[in-house]
Design a protein around this motif. Structure first.
Motif, mmCIF file in Angstrom:
data_model
loop_
_atom_site.group_PDB
_atom_site.id
_atom_site.type_symbol
_atom_site.label_atom_id
_atom_site.label_comp_id
_atom_site.label_asym_id
_atom_site.label_seq_id
_atom_site.Cartn_x
_atom_site.Cartn_y
_atom_site.Cartn_z
ATOM 1 N N ASP A 59 4.668 -12.906 5.591
ATOM 2 C CA ASP A 59 5.060 -14.256 5.182
ATOM 3 C C ASP A 59 4.907 -14.464 3.682
ATOM 4 N N MET A 60 3.966 -13.761 3.077
ATOM 5 C CA MET A 60 3.791 -13.882 1.626
ATOM 6 C C MET A 60 3.019 -12.674 1.104
ATOM 7 N N SER A 61 3.017 -12.499 -0.210
ATOM 8 C CA SER A 61 2.334 -11.350 -0.805
ATOM 9 C C SER A 61 1.296 -11.810 -1.812
ATOM 10 N N VAL A 62 0.274 -10.995 -1.968
ATOM 11 C CA VAL A 62 -0.684 -11.200 -3.053
ATOM 12 C C VAL A 62 -0.842 -9.861 -3.767
ATOM 13 N N ILE A 63 -0.695 -9.871 -5.085
ATOM 14 C CA ILE A 63 -0.893 -8.647 -5.852
ATOM 15 C C ILE A 63 -2.338 -8.652 -6.349
ATOM 16 N N ILE A 64 -3.076 -7.617 -5.978
ATOM 17 C CA ILE A 64 -4.498 -7.554 -6.326
ATOM 18 C C ILE A 64 -4.688 -6.417 -7.323
ATOM 19 N N MET A 109 -9.969 -15.740 -3.690
ATOM 20 C CA MET A 109 -8.592 -15.519 -3.259
ATOM 21 C C MET A 109 -8.398 -16.402 -2.024
ATOM 22 N N VAL A 110 -7.402 -17.278 -2.049
ATOM 23 C CA VAL A 110 -7.191 -18.198 -0.933
ATOM 24 C C VAL A 110 -5.917 -17.809 -0.194
ATOM 25 N N ILE A 111 -5.994 -17.736 1.137
ATOM 26 C CA ILE A 111 -4.790 -17.420 1.930
ATOM 27 C C ILE A 111 -4.727 -18.335 3.146
ATOM 28 N N PRO A 112 -3.513 -18.588 3.645
ATOM 29 C CA PRO A 112 -3.388 -19.452 4.818
ATOM 30 C C PRO A 112 -3.698 -18.692 6.110
ATOM 31 N N ALA A 113 -4.278 -19.412 7.090
ATOM 32 C CA ALA A 113 -4.572 -18.811 8.395
ATOM 33 C C ALA A 113 -3.275 -18.644 9.175
ATOM 34 N N GLY A 114 -3.249 -17.625 10.024
ATOM 35 C CA GLY A 114 -2.112 -17.440 10.924
ATOM 36 C C GLY A 114 -0.862 -16.911 10.250
ATOM 37 N N LYS A 115 -0.971 -16.500 8.988
ATOM 38 C CA LYS A 115 0.199 -15.957 8.290
ATOM 39 C C LYS A 115 -0.067 -14.500 7.943
ATOM 40 N N LYS A 116 0.989 -13.686 8.035
ATOM 41 C CA LYS A 116 0.823 -12.282 7.674
ATOM 42 C C LYS A 116 0.913 -12.157 6.155
ATOM 43 N N ILE A 117 -0.167 -11.692 5.557
ATOM 44 C CA ILE A 117 -0.232 -11.603 4.107
ATOM 45 C C ILE A 117 -0.120 -10.137 3.697
ATOM 46 N N ARG A 118 0.879 -9.833 2.895
ATOM 47 C CA ARG A 118 1.012 -8.472 2.385
ATOM 48 C C ARG A 118 0.148 -8.358 1.136
ATOM 49 N N LEU A 119 -0.696 -7.321 1.091
ATOM 50 C CA LEU A 119 -1.570 -7.144 -0.067
ATOM 51 C C LEU A 119 -1.092 -5.919 -0.844
ATOM 52 N N LEU A 120 -0.802 -6.113 -2.121
ATOM 53 C CA LEU A 120 -0.365 -5.008 -2.974
ATOM 54 C C LEU A 120 -1.504 -4.728 -3.933
ATOM 55 N N VAL A 121 -2.100 -3.548 -3.785
ATOM 56 C CA VAL A 121 -3.360 -3.280 -4.482
ATOM 57 C C VAL A 121 -3.170 -2.223 -5.567
ATOM 58 N N THR A 122 -3.582 -2.553 -6.783
ATOM 59 C CA THR A 122 -3.473 -1.589 -7.877
ATOM 60 C C THR A 122 -4.633 -1.812 -8.860
ATOM 61 N N ALA A 123 -4.648 -1.031 -9.952
ATOM 62 C CA ALA A 123 -5.737 -1.172 -10.925
ATOM 63 C C ALA A 123 -5.211 -1.002 -12.333
ATOM 64 N N ASP A 124 -5.988 -1.505 -13.284
ATOM 65 C CA ASP A 124 -5.624 -1.450 -14.702
ATOM 66 C C ASP A 124 -6.188 -0.235 -15.406
ATOM 67 N N ASP A 125 -7.414 0.164 -14.994
ATOM 68 C CA ASP A 125 -8.133 1.146 -15.802
ATOM 69 C C ASP A 125 -8.563 2.376 -14.992
ATOM 70 N N VAL A 126 -9.512 2.196 -14.093
ATOM 71 C CA VAL A 126 -9.989 3.322 -13.294
ATOM 72 C C VAL A 126 -9.760 2.984 -11.826
ATOM 73 N N ILE A 127 -10.134 3.882 -10.923
ATOM 74 C CA ILE A 127 -9.917 3.599 -9.499
ATOM 75 C C ILE A 127 -10.985 2.628 -8.989
ATOM 76 N N HIS A 128 -10.521 1.551 -8.376
ATOM 77 C CA HIS A 128 -11.400 0.609 -7.683
ATOM 78 C C HIS A 128 -10.977 0.631 -6.214
ATOM 79 N N SER A 129 -11.632 -0.171 -5.392
ATOM 80 C CA SER A 129 -11.186 -0.258 -4.002
ATOM 81 C C SER A 129 -11.525 -1.639 -3.473
ATOM 82 N N TRP A 130 -10.516 -2.274 -2.902
ATOM 83 C CA TRP A 130 -10.662 -3.661 -2.435
ATOM 84 C C TRP A 130 -11.071 -3.654 -0.978
ATOM 85 N N TRP A 131 -12.233 -4.192 -0.699
ATOM 86 C CA TRP A 131 -12.803 -4.065 0.649
ATOM 87 C C TRP A 131 -13.366 -5.376 1.165
ATOM 88 N N VAL A 132 -12.864 -5.814 2.325
ATOM 89 C CA VAL A 132 -13.434 -6.976 3.007
ATOM 90 C C VAL A 132 -13.664 -6.578 4.467
#
Ligand code: CU
Length: 382
Positions: free
Chosen positions: A120-125, A176-199
């Motif tokens: 339903d929507m995307s977030v670029i992280i 980071m705020v997202i709506p409930a019940g919606k499929k959120i596409r997460l696009l994950v990248t980095a600026d400098d070194v490797i990180h990892s987004w974890w929830v």
């Protein structure tokens, strides 16, 4: 009577022990989380635990029974048979079947986790040392999310009231705020070194790699605040870039979007006004101290002394006390070595304040005053 009482007491003690062992186990166990995929991962994990336990009981049972029944003292002359082709085929085929059987639900779930279609929507992280940047391309919103735990609390390992807050190191200024019940596409990248987004509660853990965009998704019906961390060792402050996701109902999300947009407009207006006016040295120093602590203090330290071998001291630094133009250029674009990110995204006023602060704090007393207009002029020329 006495024996019966003792027995009862023993049983009660054993029961208590089992209970506490179970609670212990559940606090050590994987958490079920709040998304369909996290719950499926949890169920699969429990299924595997049960299968593993049964196998362990059978294998160790057979082993201990053999050790016990066929020990040397009971069987002074050992049997001489070896090999049983039938048995060997049997105990190779059974584990193979179990593994193939387990791979079916596992692969199914993995494919489901990778399937970002129909979002339903995307977030670029974007991860960078040491903060997260969130961008909502569908709503034209973006912001930086910094650790909110104060550095004094971290350095003294206790809060203002003498105790650590429940969310110590797991709180940020912009969630980071997202709506409930919606499929959120997460696009994950980095600026400098490797990180990892974890929830953990969302069962999302995606590497953030410079030059790559990794895709994943999440969806939950349960509003709430879910916390996580960077989970790829990314440098000195790896432990200080938490992730906080706030899931809200659609209505509340829409209101948040409006609020963020209004904030952006107001910030633009304030930045324009701030950039247009001429600031006093005191105002620049006060603003600069704050903005410096948020944006630069993690590396160069709040006292400006840096970290020998990693981050240069700004106290007495040739750049912070040398020509103003070079100082502005370095802060906006970052050094050629790329060891420090550029800060072009900061407002003219913040940049002017930070640079003025660096040039006059910690005994740098250059007396130089950099105005937002100077930053604007620099940007226009470069
Ligand atoms: Cu990181």
């Amino acid at each position: 009577m006495a024996i019966r009482r003792k027995l009862l007491g023993g049983c009660a003690a054993l029961w208590g022990l089992t209970q506490s062992a179970l609670t212990q186990a559940s606090s050590m166990n994987l958490r079920p989380g709040v998304t369909e995929t996290s719950q499926e991962a949890y169920e699969l994990h429990m299924l595997v635990i049960v299968i593993m336990t049964v196998i362990a009981v059978i294998v160790f049972g057979a082993m201990f029974i053999s050790i016990l029944l066929h020990r040397k003292s009971k069987n002074p002359t050992p049997a001489t048979f070896s090999h049983s082709t039938k048995l060997e085929i049997f105990w190779t085929a059974i584990p193979a079947l179990i593994l193939v059987g387990l791979s079916v639900p596992a692969v199914k779930l993995l494919i489901k986790m990778e399937d970002t279609s129909g979002a339903d929507m995307s977030v670029i992280i974007t991860g960078s040392q040491w903060k997260w940047h969130y961008k909502y391309p569908d709503y034209d919103i973006e912001f930086v999310s910094n650790l909110a735990t104060p550095w004094e609390t971290i350095n003294q390992h206790k809060g203002a009231n003498g105790e650590l807050d429940e969310n110590y190191l797991l709180e940020v200024d912009n969630e980071m705020v997202i709506p409930a019940g919606k499929k959120i596409r997460l696009l994950v990248t980095a600026d400098d070194v490797i990180h990892s987004w974890w929830v953990p509660d969302l069962a999302v853990k995606k590497d953030a790699i410079p030059g790559f965009i990794n895709e994943t998704w999440t969806m939950t019906d349960k509003p709430g605040i879910y916390r996580g961390q960077c989970t790829e060792l990314c440098g000195k402050n790896h432990g200080f870039m938490p992730v906080v996701v706030r899931v809200v109902e659609q209505q509340e999300f829409d209101a948040w979007v409006e609020e963020k947009k209004a904030e952006k407009l107001a910030a633009q207006k304030a930045a324009e006004e701030a950039a247009a006016k001429s600031w006093s040295l005191d105002d620049l120093m006060a603003q600069g101290e704050k903005a410096y602590a948020t944006n630069c203090g993690t590396c160069h330290q709040v006292n400006g002394e840096g970290v020998p071998g990693a981050f240069p001291a700004l106290k007495g630094s040739p750049i912070a006390t040398g020509p103003v133009e070079k100082h502005i250029e370095l802060v906006i674009h970052g050094p050629a070595s790329k060891k420090m990110p550029g800060f072009a995204y900061l407002s003219d006023a913040d940049l002017a304040a930070i640079i003025t602060y660096e040039r006059n704090a910690w005994g740098n007393n250059t007396g130089d005053v950099v105005q937002p207009a100077d930053i604007k002029a620099y940007r226009a020329g470069n």
